[in-house]
Design a protein around this motif. Structure first.
Motif, short mmCIF file in Angstrom:
data_model
loop_
_atom_site.label_atom_id
_atom_site.label_comp_id
_atom_site.label_asym_id
_atom_site.label_seq_id
_atom_site.Cartn_x
_atom_site.Cartn_y
_atom_site.Cartn_z
N PRO A 142 0.82 -1.21 0.00
CA PRO A 142 0.00 0.00 0.00
C PRO A 142 0.85 1.26 0.00
CG PRO A 142 -0.83 -1.59 1.61
CD PRO A 142 0.50 -2.12 1.12
N PRO A 143 0.36 2.32 -0.59
CA PRO A 143 1.13 3.57 -0.60
C PRO A 143 1.30 4.10 0.82
CG PRO A 143 -1.12 3.96 -1.32
CD PRO A 143 -0.96 2.48 -1.22
N PRO A 144 2.39 4.80 1.10
CA PRO A 144 2.65 5.30 2.45
C PRO A 144 1.82 6.53 2.77
CG PRO A 144 4.42 5.95 0.99
CD PRO A 144 3.50 5.09 0.17
N VAL A 145 0.52 6.34 2.94
CA VAL A 145 -0.38 7.43 3.23
C VAL A 145 -1.20 7.09 4.47
CG1 VAL A 145 -0.53 8.13 0.82
CG2 VAL A 145 -2.24 6.54 1.75
N CYS A 146 -1.70 8.15 5.15
CA CYS A 146 -2.56 7.93 6.31
C CYS A 146 -3.94 7.45 5.90
CB CYS A 146 -2.71 9.23 7.09
SG CYS A 146 -1.18 9.83 7.82
N GLY A 147 -4.37 7.83 4.70
CA GLY A 147 -5.69 7.43 4.26
C GLY A 147 -6.17 8.27 3.10
N VAL A 148 -7.46 8.08 2.77
CA VAL A 148 -8.10 8.73 1.63
C VAL A 148 -9.37 9.41 2.11
CG1 VAL A 148 -9.17 8.39 -0.64
CG2 VAL A 148 -7.26 6.93 0.07
N VAL A 149 -9.59 10.64 1.64
CA VAL A 149 -10.88 11.31 1.80
C VAL A 149 -11.39 11.64 0.40
CG1 VAL A 149 -12.13 13.27 2.76
CG2 VAL A 149 -10.24 12.26 4.05
N ALA A 150 -12.42 10.93 -0.03
CA ALA A 150 -12.96 11.09 -1.37
C ALA A 150 -14.30 11.82 -1.28
CB ALA A 150 -13.13 9.73 -2.04
N LEU A 151 -14.43 12.89 -2.05
CA LEU A 151 -15.61 13.76 -1.99
C LEU A 151 -16.48 13.50 -3.21
CD1 LEU A 151 -13.60 17.01 -1.17
CD2 LEU A 151 -14.36 15.22 0.42
N ALA A 152 -17.69 13.00 -2.98
CA ALA A 152 -18.62 12.69 -4.07
C ALA A 152 -17.89 11.96 -5.20
CB ALA A 152 -19.29 13.95 -4.59
N PRO A 153 -17.18 10.88 -4.90
CA PRO A 153 -16.31 10.27 -5.90
C PRO A 153 -17.06 9.43 -6.92
CG PRO A 153 -16.29 8.97 -3.90
CD PRO A 153 -17.12 10.18 -3.60
N ILE A 154 -16.49 9.34 -8.10
CA ILE A 154 -16.95 8.35 -9.08
C ILE A 154 -16.27 7.04 -8.67
CG2 ILE A 154 -17.17 7.76 -11.52
CD1 ILE A 154 -16.89 10.69 -12.20
N ALA A 155 -16.87 6.39 -7.70
CA ALA A 155 -16.19 5.32 -6.96
C ALA A 155 -16.60 3.93 -7.40
CB ALA A 155 -16.47 5.47 -5.47
N ASP A 156 -17.75 3.80 -8.04
CA ASP A 156 -18.24 2.50 -8.50
C ASP A 156 -18.65 2.66 -9.96
OD1 ASP A 156 -19.60 -0.31 -7.41
OD2 ASP A 156 -20.68 0.61 -9.09
N PHE A 157 -17.85 2.08 -10.86
CA PHE A 157 -18.06 2.33 -12.28
C PHE A 157 -19.35 1.73 -12.81
CE2 PHE A 157 -13.55 3.41 -14.04
CZ PHE A 157 -13.55 4.56 -13.26
N ALA A 158 -19.76 0.58 -12.29
CA ALA A 158 -20.99 -0.03 -12.78
C ALA A 158 -22.19 0.87 -12.49
CB ALA A 158 -21.19 -1.40 -12.15
N THR A 159 -22.27 1.39 -11.28
CA THR A 159 -23.37 2.28 -10.94
C THR A 159 -23.28 3.60 -11.69
OG1 THR A 159 -23.42 1.27 -8.74
CG2 THR A 159 -24.58 3.36 -9.01
N ALA A 160 -22.06 4.13 -11.83
CA ALA A 160 -21.89 5.38 -12.57
C ALA A 160 -22.31 5.21 -14.02
CB ALA A 160 -20.44 5.84 -12.48
N ALA A 170 -14.17 0.20 -6.98
CA ALA A 170 -15.00 -0.81 -6.34
C ALA A 170 -14.53 -2.23 -6.65
CB ALA A 170 -16.45 -0.65 -6.78
N ALA A 171 -13.75 -2.38 -7.72
CA ALA A 171 -13.20 -3.70 -8.07
C ALA A 171 -11.86 -3.95 -7.40
CB ALA A 171 -13.05 -3.81 -9.59
N LEU A 172 -11.32 -2.94 -6.73
CA LEU A 172 -9.98 -3.04 -6.13
C LEU A 172 -10.10 -2.97 -4.61
CD1 LEU A 172 -8.07 -0.72 -8.62
CD2 LEU A 172 -8.04 -3.22 -8.57
N LEU A 173 -10.90 -3.85 -4.07
CA LEU A 173 -11.14 -3.90 -2.63
C LEU A 173 -10.89 -5.32 -2.12
CD1 LEU A 173 -14.45 -1.83 -2.60
CD2 LEU A 173 -12.34 -1.16 -1.43
N PRO A 174 -10.44 -5.46 -0.88
CA PRO A 174 -10.13 -4.41 0.09
C PRO A 174 -8.72 -3.86 -0.13
CG PRO A 174 -9.77 -6.55 1.08
CD PRO A 174 -10.31 -6.82 -0.30
N THR A 175 -8.50 -2.62 0.33
CA THR A 175 -7.19 -2.00 0.18
C THR A 175 -6.42 -1.94 1.50
OG1 THR A 175 -7.99 0.24 0.66
CG2 THR A 175 -8.11 -0.52 -1.64
N ALA A 176 -7.11 -2.04 2.62
CA ALA A 176 -6.52 -1.87 3.95
C ALA A 176 -6.03 -0.45 4.20
CB ALA A 176 -5.37 -2.86 4.19
#
Length: 310
Positions: free
Chosen positions: A164-182, A226-232
């Motif tokens: 995993p990338p060396p980050v504390c985490g992700v904050v996604a705002l109204a993301p295009i997060a699930d391509f099938a639903t989008a 949504a296809a790349l889960l879980p990421t931890a």
């Protein structure tokens, strides 16, 4: 709002990043206080790698996110507002600018995450390398979620990371997060279809396979968060309840996919809030966004997924 510094993270003209620096005496997560000037004698601060939205289309660049980036700097963050290559002027169907460039858009997102923290340190900016948060709005929310999931990609993929990338985490705002639903909702004038270069309709069991559908089979698992889960990777989704640009169903589908995969995602639902108040410094929602970023930057223990109305 003009950035304090502009730097290149690659050779293409779109591979640039705007840096916004906190004022001296400003702590991350607090309102700005009077200081000696941007970046002057500032202690190390969390770095927010920020990705703009605009459906991956060329007319929409990082500048529309500049007021929000400056606001976050006023809350004590070093903000790196990332530009990346986007679609060209022709969507191919008379609909206007195309959404995204494959694979260049994802090349740039990956390169920015890999290089900008080191670039900031090389420029002697007051960043704390242990406190990096990925954030983004709309298509930029996709970028942040996808960048946090590259270690889940197949090892032979060009964007793969072994951990995993060396980050504390992700904050996604109204993301295009699930391509099938989008795609089902034709979000942002069917931007996902254009980005992946898909046919208008996917094959059905009654329809023979096509080369276009093979592109779908090849690209979708590599680009859909949504296809790349879980990421931890600790993940927060902030979504306006009345968003009509990227409706809440898209974020809900991602959160449900994460639940099925065994990953907890913090889901913050803001009542009576649309798409753009999340990045508007004059709107109440933006304070919630900054607080969520600050919460991850403090490296607090992971919290259970919740849904809240604010």
């Amino acid at each position: 709002m003009s950035p304090d510094l502009v730097a290149a993270y690659g050779d293409d003209r779109d591979q640039v990043v705007d840096f916004y620096l906190p004022e001296a005496g400003t702590d991350a997560g607090t309102d700005a206080e009077a200081g000696a000037g941007a970046g002057a004698a500032a202690p190390p601060a969390p770095l927010v790698l920020l990705f703009h939205g605009g459906a991956w289309r060329a007319p929409y660049d990082r500048r529309h996110l500049s007021p929000f980036a400056a606001y976050l700097a006023g809350r004590g963050f070093v903000v790196a507002s990332v530009e990346y290559r986007r679609g060209g002027p022709d969507g191919g169907d008379g609909s206007g600018p195309r959404a995204g460039r494959w694979p260049e858009t994802l090349d740039d997102i990956a390169a920015a995450v890999d290089t900008v923290p080191g670039l900031a340190r090389g420029l002697a900016l007051p960043v704390d390398p242990a406190r990096v948060v990925l954030a983004g709005h709309s298509a930029g929310g996709h970028a942040a979620l996808w960048a946090a999931a590259r270690h889940v990609l197949p090892p032979d993929c060009r964007w793969y990371l072994p951990s995993p990338p060396p980050v504390c985490g992700v904050v996604a705002l109204a993301p295009i997060a699930d391509f099938a639903t989008a795609r089902e909702l034709r979000v942002c004038s069917d931007a996902v279809r254009q980005f992946l270069d898909l046919p208008d309709a996917l094959d059905t069991p009654d329809t023979p396979g096509t080369s276009d559908n093979q592109i779908h089979q090849d690209r979708l698992p590599l680009a859909d968060p949504a296809a790349l889960l879980p990421t931890a990777v600790p993940t927060t989704i902030v979504q306006g309840a009345t968003d009509i640009d990227v409706p809440p169903r898209v974020a809900d589908a991602f959160t449900e996919a994460a639940r099925r995969a065994g990953q907890q995602v913090r889901a913050v639902r803001l009542a009576a809030t649309g798409h753009f108040p999340l990045i508007d410094p004059t709107a109440p929602a933006v304070r919630t966004v900054a607080d969520e970023i600050a919460d991850l930057a403090r490296e607090r223990p992971r919290r259970k997924a919740v849904a809240s109305e604010a």
